[in-house]
Motif scaffolding. Sequence first.
Motif, short mmCIF file in Angstrom:
data_model
loop_
_atom_site.label_atom_id
_atom_site.label_comp_id
_atom_site.label_asym_id
_atom_site.label_seq_id
_atom_site.Cartn_x
_atom_site.Cartn_y
_atom_site.Cartn_z
N LEU A 252 38.00 -12.01 -43.05
CA LEU A 252 37.69 -13.21 -43.54
C LEU A 252 36.16 -13.49 -43.52
CD1 LEU A 252 40.74 -15.07 -41.84
CD2 LEU A 252 40.42 -14.62 -44.31
N ALA A 253 35.36 -13.07 -42.47
CA ALA A 253 34.13 -13.12 -42.23
C ALA A 253 33.30 -12.04 -42.99
CB ALA A 253 33.68 -13.10 -40.87
N PRO A 254 32.14 -12.56 -43.66
CA PRO A 254 31.05 -11.54 -44.35
C PRO A 254 30.49 -10.90 -43.45
CG PRO A 254 30.37 -13.54 -44.91
CD PRO A 254 31.96 -13.78 -44.22
N ARG A 255 30.08 -9.59 -43.49
CA ARG A 255 29.30 -9.23 -42.70
C ARG A 255 27.87 -9.23 -43.26
NH1 ARG A 255 32.11 -4.05 -40.00
NH2 ARG A 255 33.90 -4.76 -40.38
N VAL A 256 26.82 -9.43 -42.28
CA VAL A 256 25.60 -10.07 -42.25
C VAL A 256 24.68 -8.86 -43.32
CG1 VAL A 256 23.52 -10.48 -41.43
CG2 VAL A 256 25.46 -11.23 -40.61
N GLU A 257 25.06 -7.42 -42.50
CA GLU A 257 24.38 -6.19 -43.23
C GLU A 257 24.84 -6.22 -44.74
OE1 GLU A 257 25.23 -6.02 -39.33
OE2 GLU A 257 26.65 -5.73 -40.59
N THR A 258 26.20 -6.28 -45.13
CA THR A 258 26.65 -6.23 -46.51
C THR A 258 26.04 -7.27 -47.50
OG1 THR A 258 28.68 -5.52 -45.46
CG2 THR A 258 28.63 -5.99 -47.79
N VAL A 259 25.87 -8.46 -47.03
CA VAL A 259 25.12 -9.51 -47.54
C VAL A 259 23.84 -9.37 -48.08
CG1 VAL A 259 24.46 -11.79 -47.68
CG2 VAL A 259 26.76 -11.19 -46.84
N GLU A 260 23.07 -8.89 -47.07
CA GLU A 260 21.61 -8.53 -47.09
C GLU A 260 21.42 -7.26 -48.50
OE1 GLU A 260 20.16 -7.64 -43.49
OE2 GLU A 260 20.10 -9.60 -42.76
N ALA A 261 22.47 -6.29 -48.28
CA ALA A 261 22.24 -5.12 -49.00
C ALA A 261 22.68 -5.69 -50.54
CB ALA A 261 23.37 -4.26 -48.84
N GLU A 262 23.54 -6.44 -50.70
CA GLU A 262 23.52 -7.10 -52.12
C GLU A 262 22.52 -7.78 -52.65
OE1 GLU A 262 27.42 -9.39 -52.03
OE2 GLU A 262 28.40 -7.71 -51.41
N VAL A 263 21.95 -8.55 -51.97
CA VAL A 263 20.68 -9.27 -52.14
C VAL A 263 19.54 -8.46 -52.71
CG1 VAL A 263 18.86 -10.78 -51.67
CG2 VAL A 263 21.29 -11.39 -51.00
N GLU A 264 19.18 -7.36 -51.94
CA GLU A 264 18.35 -6.51 -52.08
C GLU A 264 18.46 -5.40 -53.39
OE1 GLU A 264 17.57 -4.50 -48.62
OE2 GLU A 264 16.95 -6.31 -47.41
#
Length: 161
Positions: free
Chosen positions: A129-141
């Motif tokens: 249910l919670a997004p992982r911080v590392e995954t979100v940053e990877a998608e943005v970059e």
Amino acid sequence: MYAVIKTGGKQYRVQPGDVIVVEKLDGDAGAAVNFGEVLMLGGDKGVTVGAPLIDGAAVAATLVETRKGEKIKIFKKTRRQGYRRTNGHRQMETVLRITGIEGAGEKAKWDGTVDLMTKLEINARARGLAPRVETVEAEVEAPKAKKAPAKKAAKAEGAEA
């Protein structure tokens, strides 16, 4: 090396790196907590027992989170009178990571880093249910790739030919 400390009216056997749950202590997440009430130390040099405390011994810890504990149900009933009352209670508790022990001429430190992730966040991640911080940053970059043509348009062209 291990130690027996006293906090909140209870005794805990701890060693560097342990995570313990104790009665509520004041402080914010990430704060350093020191326990001076060391009842016993055990290590390479043997066991040292205090009378009742060991002078100069201390246990260092990092406060991970303060949270509510499990719910306890209180149920009262008087038989044959139709009297029933239900109540609940959640005790406040503090989660600590033991980072070091010193006393009786010995020192022991924990080499790891203290992760301040709360139990609520751990449970949310386990259920997805919670997004992982590392995954979100990877998608943005990462650069966005071009999308493939829609399937409906490809089917319509195939049906005409």
